[in-house]
Design a protein around this motif. Structure first.
Motif, PDB file in Angstrom:
ATOM      1  N   MET A 183      -2.278  12.761 -29.258  1.00 23.19           N
ATOM      2  CA  MET A 183      -2.406  13.144 -29.034  1.00 23.19           C
ATOM      3  C   MET A 183      -1.484  11.942 -28.277  1.00 23.19           C
ATOM      4  SD  MET A 183      -4.649  12.108 -24.849  1.00 23.19           S
ATOM      5  CE  MET A 183      -6.038  13.061 -25.855  1.00 23.19           C
ATOM      6  N   ILE A 184       0.281  12.287 -27.548  1.00 21.14           N
ATOM      7  CA  ILE A 184       0.974  11.391 -27.128  1.00 21.14           C
ATOM      8  C   ILE A 184       0.230  11.071 -25.878  1.00 21.14           C
ATOM      9  CG2 ILE A 184       3.716  11.184 -26.752  1.00 21.14           C
ATOM     10  CD1 ILE A 184       3.494  13.386 -28.976  1.00 21.14           C
ATOM     11  N   ALA A 185       0.160   9.683 -24.899  1.00 21.42           N
ATOM     12  CA  ALA A 185      -0.499   9.285 -24.455  1.00 21.42           C
ATOM     13  C   ALA A 185       1.200   8.439 -23.397  1.00 21.42           C
ATOM     14  CB  ALA A 185      -1.213   9.431 -23.765  1.00 21.42           C
ATOM     15  N   HIS A 186       1.384   8.401 -21.853  1.00 22.22           N
ATOM     16  CA  HIS A 186       1.884   7.649 -20.961  1.00 22.22           C
ATOM     17  C   HIS A 186       1.431   7.381 -20.019  1.00 22.22           C
ATOM     18  CE1 HIS A 186       5.689   9.609 -23.323  1.00 22.22           C
ATOM     19  NE2 HIS A 186       5.806  10.619 -23.029  1.00 22.22           N
ATOM     20  N   ARG A 187       0.495   8.106 -19.728  1.00 17.63           N
ATOM     21  CA  ARG A 187      -0.627   7.802 -19.325  1.00 17.63           C
ATOM     22  C   ARG A 187      -1.835   6.568 -19.899  1.00 17.63           C
ATOM     23  NH1 ARG A 187      -1.488  11.964 -13.740  1.00 17.63           N
ATOM     24  NH2 ARG A 187      -0.534  13.540 -15.802  1.00 17.63           N
ATOM     25  N   LEU A 188      -2.259   5.214 -19.980  1.00 19.92           N
ATOM     26  CA  LEU A 188      -2.957   4.843 -20.821  1.00 19.92           C
ATOM     27  C   LEU A 188      -4.667   5.526 -20.041  1.00 19.92           C
ATOM     28  CD1 LEU A 188      -1.136   1.136 -21.615  1.00 19.92           C
ATOM     29  CD2 LEU A 188      -0.971   3.645 -22.808  1.00 19.92           C
ATOM     30  N   SER A 189      -4.362   5.534 -18.842  1.00 21.06           N
ATOM     31  CA  SER A 189      -5.872   5.797 -18.262  1.00 21.06           C
ATOM     32  C   SER A 189      -6.772   6.876 -19.349  1.00 21.06           C
ATOM     33  CB  SER A 189      -6.068   6.472 -17.531  1.00 21.06           C
ATOM     34  OG  SER A 189      -5.294   7.154 -16.698  1.00 21.06           O
ATOM     35  N   THR A 190      -5.643   7.906 -19.871  1.00 23.89           N
ATOM     36  CA  THR A 190      -5.798   8.936 -20.636  1.00 23.89           C
ATOM     37  C   THR A 190      -6.346   9.062 -22.344  1.00 23.89           C
ATOM     38  OG1 THR A 190      -3.663   9.410 -21.175  1.00 23.89           O
ATOM     39  CG2 THR A 190      -5.047  11.052 -19.275  1.00 23.89           C
ATOM     40  N   VAL A 191      -6.341   7.495 -22.777  1.00 26.93           N
ATOM     41  CA  VAL A 191      -6.559   7.028 -23.981  1.00 26.93           C
ATOM     42  C   VAL A 191      -7.451   6.150 -24.601  1.00 26.93           C
ATOM     43  CG1 VAL A 191      -4.101   7.887 -24.731  1.00 26.93           C
ATOM     44  CG2 VAL A 191      -4.939   5.642 -24.119  1.00 26.93           C
ATOM     45  N   VAL A 192      -8.256   6.108 -23.410  1.00 22.53           N
ATOM     46  CA  VAL A 192      -9.100   4.621 -22.947  1.00 22.53           C
ATOM     47  C   VAL A 192     -10.235   5.392 -24.352  1.00 22.53           C
ATOM     48  CG1 VAL A 192     -10.449   3.413 -22.045  1.00 22.53           C
ATOM     49  CG2 VAL A 192      -8.381   3.947 -21.054  1.00 22.53           C
ATOM     50  N   GLY A 193     -10.827   6.611 -24.288  1.00 24.78           N
ATOM     51  CA  GLY A 193     -11.570   6.479 -25.105  1.00 24.78           C
ATOM     52  C   GLY A 193     -11.401   7.174 -26.877  1.00 24.78           C
ATOM     53  N   ALA A 194     -10.152   7.082 -27.145  1.00 20.31           N
ATOM     54  CA  ALA A 194      -9.845   7.490 -28.177  1.00 20.31           C
ATOM     55  C   ALA A 194     -10.239   7.029 -29.018  1.00 20.31           C
ATOM     56  CB  ALA A 194      -8.424   7.692 -28.265  1.00 20.31           C
ATOM     57  N   ASP A 195     -10.419   7.673 -30.378  1.00 17.79           N
ATOM     58  CA  ASP A 195     -11.043   6.679 -31.349  1.00 17.79           C
ATOM     59  C   ASP A 195     -10.212   5.919 -32.361  1.00 17.79           C
ATOM     60  OD1 ASP A 195     -13.759   8.704 -31.847  1.00 17.79           O
ATOM     61  OD2 ASP A 195     -12.395  10.180 -31.886  1.00 17.79           O
ATOM     62  N   ARG A 196      -8.969   5.626 -32.216  1.00 18.81           N
ATOM     63  CA  ARG A 196      -7.877   4.523 -32.850  1.00 18.81           C
ATOM     64  C   ARG A 196      -6.287   5.461 -31.775  1.00 18.81           C
ATOM     65  NH1 ARG A 196      -7.777   1.623 -36.251  1.00 18.81           N
ATOM     66  NH2 ARG A 196      -9.329   1.636 -37.363  1.00 18.81           N
ATOM     67  N   ILE A 197      -5.938   4.203 -31.467  1.00 13.93           N
ATOM     68  CA  ILE A 197      -4.856   3.717 -30.635  1.00 13.93           C
ATOM     69  C   ILE A 197      -3.771   3.634 -31.936  1.00 13.93           C
ATOM     70  CG2 ILE A 197      -3.599   3.103 -28.314  1.00 13.93           C
ATOM     71  CD1 ILE A 197      -5.933   3.526 -27.356  1.00 13.93           C
ATOM     72  N   ILE A 198      -2.629   4.265 -32.159  1.00 18.95           N
ATOM     73  CA  ILE A 198      -1.849   3.129 -32.551  1.00 18.95           C
ATOM     74  C   ILE A 198      -0.511   2.924 -31.587  1.00 18.95           C
ATOM     75  CG2 ILE A 198      -0.219   4.344 -34.776  1.00 18.95           C
ATOM     76  CD1 ILE A 198      -3.219   4.161 -34.994  1.00 18.95           C
ATOM     77  N   VAL A 199       0.428   2.080 -31.776  1.00 20.41           N
ATOM     78  CA  VAL A 199       1.171   1.478 -30.582  1.00 20.41           C
ATOM     79  C   VAL A 199       2.511   1.645 -31.706  1.00 20.41           C
ATOM     80  CG1 VAL A 199       1.590  -0.349 -29.022  1.00 20.41           C
ATOM     81  CG2 VAL A 199      -0.157   0.032 -29.243  1.00 20.41           C
ATOM     82  N   LEU A 200       3.348   3.010 -30.739  1.00 20.45           N
ATOM     83  CA  LEU A 200       4.807   2.438 -31.316  1.00 20.45           C
ATOM     84  C   LEU A 200       5.891   1.822 -31.061  1.00 20.45           C
ATOM     85  CD1 LEU A 200       4.861   6.372 -33.477  1.00 20.45           C
ATOM     86  CD2 LEU A 200       4.513   3.696 -34.240  1.00 20.45           C
ATOM     87  N   ASP A 201       6.291   0.899 -31.381  1.00 22.03           N
ATOM     88  CA  ASP A 201       7.554   0.265 -30.519  1.00 22.03           C
ATOM     89  C   ASP A 201       8.546   0.553 -31.925  1.00 22.03           C
ATOM     90  OD1 ASP A 201       8.783  -0.810 -29.108  1.00 22.03           O
ATOM     91  OD2 ASP A 201       8.417  -3.091 -29.851  1.00 22.03           O
ATOM     92  N   LYS A 202      10.048   1.453 -31.326  1.00 26.42           N
ATOM     93  CA  LYS A 202      10.704   1.297 -32.088  1.00 26.42           C
ATOM     94  C   LYS A 202      10.807   1.480 -33.343  1.00 26.42           C
ATOM     95  CE  LYS A 202      13.153  -2.254 -29.298  1.00 26.42           C
ATOM     96  NZ  LYS A 202      13.736  -3.830 -29.884  1.00 26.42           N
TER      97      LYS A 202
END
Length: 600
Positions: free
Chosen positions: A540-559
Motif C-alpha cells: 500500500m502506497i500511502a500519503h495520509r498516515l492515518s490509513t497505515v497505522v494498522g499495517a503489519d510493516r511500514i517502509i519509509v522511503l526517502d530519496k
C-alpha cells in the motif's frame, strides 16, 4: 559484410504483406498508361502534318479523322489502365496502413506499462494514425505518379530530340529550371525542416489531447487560458515552422518554378525565330511549321509532368518522416518473456537490494532497497513526495524492470515469470482509475473475461457498489459515458476495486486509492479494501498516515532509499523521519479556520 540499408519505400512495402505485388503491378500499369497518354499528342502532330501538307485544299488530308479515333482509343486505354493501376496501389496501400496500425498496437501491447506513463496515449495514437495516413497517400497515389511521370518524362525527352534537337533543348530549359527550384525547396538543409515540421505536429497532437482531458479540471477551478500554456506553445511552434517553410523557403523557388514551367512556350519562340530563316532557305517551311506545332503542343506537358514530380516528391518526404514516427512506436521497449519461465509459489513479495533509474535520468529513483512482505501481510510504503514509493510498487507487476537487484513474487524473480502469469498474480488499484466506455459489467469483467454475471455481481457487492448499480437505468448493464451516465471519482474507484476483487489475485498493490474520494465514498472504499485485502499480500502506497497505522510493516522511503521500517509504534518511538511526518500529520489534522472572536 555490412547489410545494405533498405529505403523508406522498401520498408513500407514490407508492411503490405501478400499485397506487395499489387504495388508493383500498379506501378507497371501507371507507367504504361503514361506512355499511352502520349499517343494523342503524336496523333495531333500527324494530323497537323497532313493538314499543312495538304494546304490550302484541306480535303486532301483524309487521314485526320483516323488520327482522331486513334487518339481517342489511346486516351481511353491510358485512362482505363491508370485507374486499374490506382486500384492495385490502393488495395496495397490500405493493407499497408492497416498492418502498420495493427503491428503498432500489437507491439505497444508488449511494452511495459510504465512506457505509457512516459508516452501519452494521444502521442502514440497520433503517431500511428497520422503516419499510416501519410504512407497511404504515398503508396496509393504518389508512388504511381512518380513512376508514371518518370517514364513519361524520359519518353518525352526522346521524342523532343527526335525531330529537332534545338527546339527540344529550348523546351527542356524550363524543366531544368524547375528541377533546380524543387531541389532548393526540398533538398539539402531544407530536408531537415520537414522532420522538424512533423515533430511540431507530434507536439500539437499530444498537447491537444491533454488540453481536452484537462477541460473538466479547468472548469471546476475556473482557470484561465494560462492553464493551456503548453497547448498554446505547441500551436505557436507549429505555426512558426509552417509559416517559415512556406514564406522563407518556398516562396521564391516556387514562384520561379511556376513561372518557367507554365511558360515553357516562351523558350520555344526565340528558338523558332532563330531557326526559321534556315528552314526558309532549305525550302522546308512546312516541315519546320509541323515540328514547331509538335513542340508547342508538347511544351504544355512539361508543366503537368513536373508538378506531379514535385507533389509526389513531397509525398516521399512525408512518408520518410512518417516512417520515423512509426519506428518510434516500433522501438518501444518490449517486456521480455523468459525462455524457461518459473512459476511463483505463494504470495510472498521480496525486494533484494533493488536499484532503478529511469531512462534519461542520472539520479536513481531507487537505491539498494530491501524489504519483505510475508504472505497475508500489509506493507505500507510512505515517505516524502518523490521518495520512490510509486516506483517501488510499479516494479512488482513489471511496469519497469529493476536496474539491479531482484524483485521476487512467490520466490521467483518477476523477470523469470511469464508476464501473463505475473499479471494473474498481481492486482493493482491506482489513485486515478480509468473505466472503459462500456457497461459496468464489461468494465469489471475486464479483470477476468470468463467471469459469470453472478461473480461480477458479487464483486460489485464486495466493493460496496450497490448504491451505484441501483441508481443506474440498466443496472450493471448501463454503459458509462453515454446518455448522461457518468460516475464521480469515488464511484469510479469503487468500480475499479470491484475489478480487482474479481481478479482474485494473491498480491494487491494499492496506490493511495482513496486520494480523491469524498468522505462518504472513502468510508465505502475502506470497507471494499477489507474484502479486497483479506488473506492477500498487500503493498500500500500511502500519503495520509492515518490509513497505515494498522499495517503489519511500514517502509519509509526517502530519496530512493529505505530511511526506516517497522510498525507504526516502533517508527514513532525511533524518532526519525516517520516520527516527524506523523507529528506534522497530526498538526495538519488539528488545523482549522477560526473566527475572529476565537482568534482573540
Amino acid at each position: 559484410m555490412k547489410e545494405k540499408k533498405k529505403s523508406d519505400v522498401a520498408v513500407l512495402l514490407d508492411y503490405a504483406g501478400n499485397r506487395k505485388g499489387l504495388t508493383f503491378l500498379g506501378l507497371f500499369f501507371s507507367a504504361v498508361s503514361m506512355l499511352l497518354s502520349m499517343a494523342p499528342y503524336i496523333c495531333i502532330w500527324l494530323a497537323a502534318r497532313d493538314l499543312i501538307a495538304a494546304a490550302p485544299d484541306w480535303t486532301l488530308a483524309r487521314g485526320v479523322t483516323r488520327y482522331g479515333w486513334i487518339a481517342f482509343a489511346f486516351a481511353f486505354a491510358g485512362i482505363a489502365l491508370y485507374f486499374a493501376g490506382l486500384m492495385c496501389t490502393h488495395l496495397a496501400a490500405f493493407r499497408t496502413a492497416s498492418n502498420i496500425r495493427k503491428q503498432g498496437v500489437a507491439h505497444v501491447m508488449k511494452a511495459p506499462l510504465g512506457y505509457f506513463d512516459a508516452n501519452a496515449s494521444g502521442l502514440i495514437r497520433g503517431r500511428l494514425d497520422a503516419a499510416a495516413a501519410d504512407t497511404e497517400t504515398l503508396l496509393a497515389h504518389n508512388l504511381a505518379d512518380i513512376v508514371g511521370t518518370i517514364v513519361l518524362f524520359l519518353a518525352m525527352v526522346i521524342l523532343m530530340f527526335l525531330f529537332d534537337w534545338r527546339m527540344g533543348l529550348s523546351c527542356l530549359l524550363a524543366a531544368v529550371i524547375s528541377v533546380i527550384s524543387m531541389f532548393t525547396m526540398m533538398g539539402g538543409k531544407n530536408a531537415q525542416l520537414m522532420a522538424e515540421y512533423q515533430a511540431a505536429q507530434d507536439r500539437i497532437t499530444k498537447a491537444g489531447t491533454e488540453y481536452v482531458r484537462g477541460i473538466p479540471v479547468v472548469k471546476i477551478f475556473q482557470q484561465t487560458v494560462y492553464s493551456f500554456k503548453a497547448f498554446q506553445e505547441a500551436i505557436n511552434d507549429y505555426s512558426e515552422k509552417a509559416e517559415h517553410y512556406q514564406a522563407d523557403v518556398c516562396r521564391v523557388p516556387q514562384s520561379v518554378n511556376l513561372t518557367f514551367t507554365e511558360g515553357a512556350f516562351v523558350f520555344l519562340v526565340p528558338a523558332a525565330l532563330f531557326l526559321a530563316p534556315e528552314a526558309l532557305a532549305d525550302g522546308n517551311l512546312a516541315g519546320f511549321i509541323t515540328d514547331f506545332v509538335f513542340y508547342a503542343v508538347f511544351s504544355a506537358i512539361i508543366s503537368t509532368a513536373l508538378a506531379r514530380i514535385m507533389f509526389a516528391s513531397s509525398g516521399i518526404m512525408l512518408a520518410g518522416t512518417a516512417l520515423g514516427r512509426i519506428n518510434k512506436v516500433m522501438e518501444a521497449p518490449v517486456l521480455k518473456s523468459p525462455d524457461n519461465p518459473k512459476v511463483p509459489h505463494g504470495n510472498k513479495v521480496e525486494f533484494q537490494d533493488v536499484s532503478f533509474t529511469y531512462d534519461g535520468s542520472e539520479t536513481p529513483a531507487l537505491s539498494h532497497v530491501s524489504f519483505t512482505a510475508e504472505p497475508g501481510q500489509t506493507i505500507a510504503l510512505v515517505g516524502p513526495s518523490g521518495g520512490g514509493k510509486t516506483t517501488a510498487a510499479s516494479l512488482i507487476p513489471r511496469f519497469w524492470d529493476a536496474s539491479s537487484g531482484s524483485v521476487r513474487v512467490g520466490g521467483a524473480d518477476v523477470k523469470e515469470i511469464d508476464p501473463h502469469v505475473l499479471m494473474d498474480q498481481v492486482a493493482f488499484v491506482f489513485q486515478s482509475s480509468r473505466l472503459f466506455k462500456a457497461s459496468i459489467l464489461e468494465n469489471v469483467r475486464a479483470a477476468r473475461p470468463d467471469a459469470s454475471r453472478d461473480e461480477v455481481r458479487c464483486a460489485l457487492t464486495a466493493a460496496q457498489c450497490q448504491d451505484i448499480i441501483e441508481k443506474l437505468p440498466y443496472g450493471m448493464d448501463t454503459v458509462i459515458g453515454t446518455e448522461g451516465t457518468y460516475l464521480s471519482g469515488g464511484e469510479q474507484q469503487r468500480i475499479a476495486l470491484a475489478r480487482a476483487i474479481l481478479k482474485d489475485a494473491p498480491v494487491v498493490v494499492l496506490d493511495e486509492a482513496t486520494a480523491f474520494a469524498d468522505p462518504e465514498n472513502e468510508v465505502l472504499i475502506q470497507k471494499a479494501f477489507a474484502a479486497l485485502t483479506k488473506g492477500r499480500t498487500v503493498i500500500m502506497i500511502a500519503h495520509r498516515l492515518s490509513t497505515v497505522v494498522g499495517a503489519d510493516r511500514i517502509i519509509v522511503l526517502d530519496k530512493g532509499r529505505v530511511a526506516g521500517q517497522g510498525t507504526h509504534g516502533e517508527l514513532v518511538a525511533a524518532g526519525g523521519l516517520y516520527a516527524r511526518m506523523w507529528a506534522d500529520y497530526n498538526k495538519a489534522v488539528r488545523w482549522k479556520i477560526s473566527s475572529e472572536k476565537e482568534a482573540k
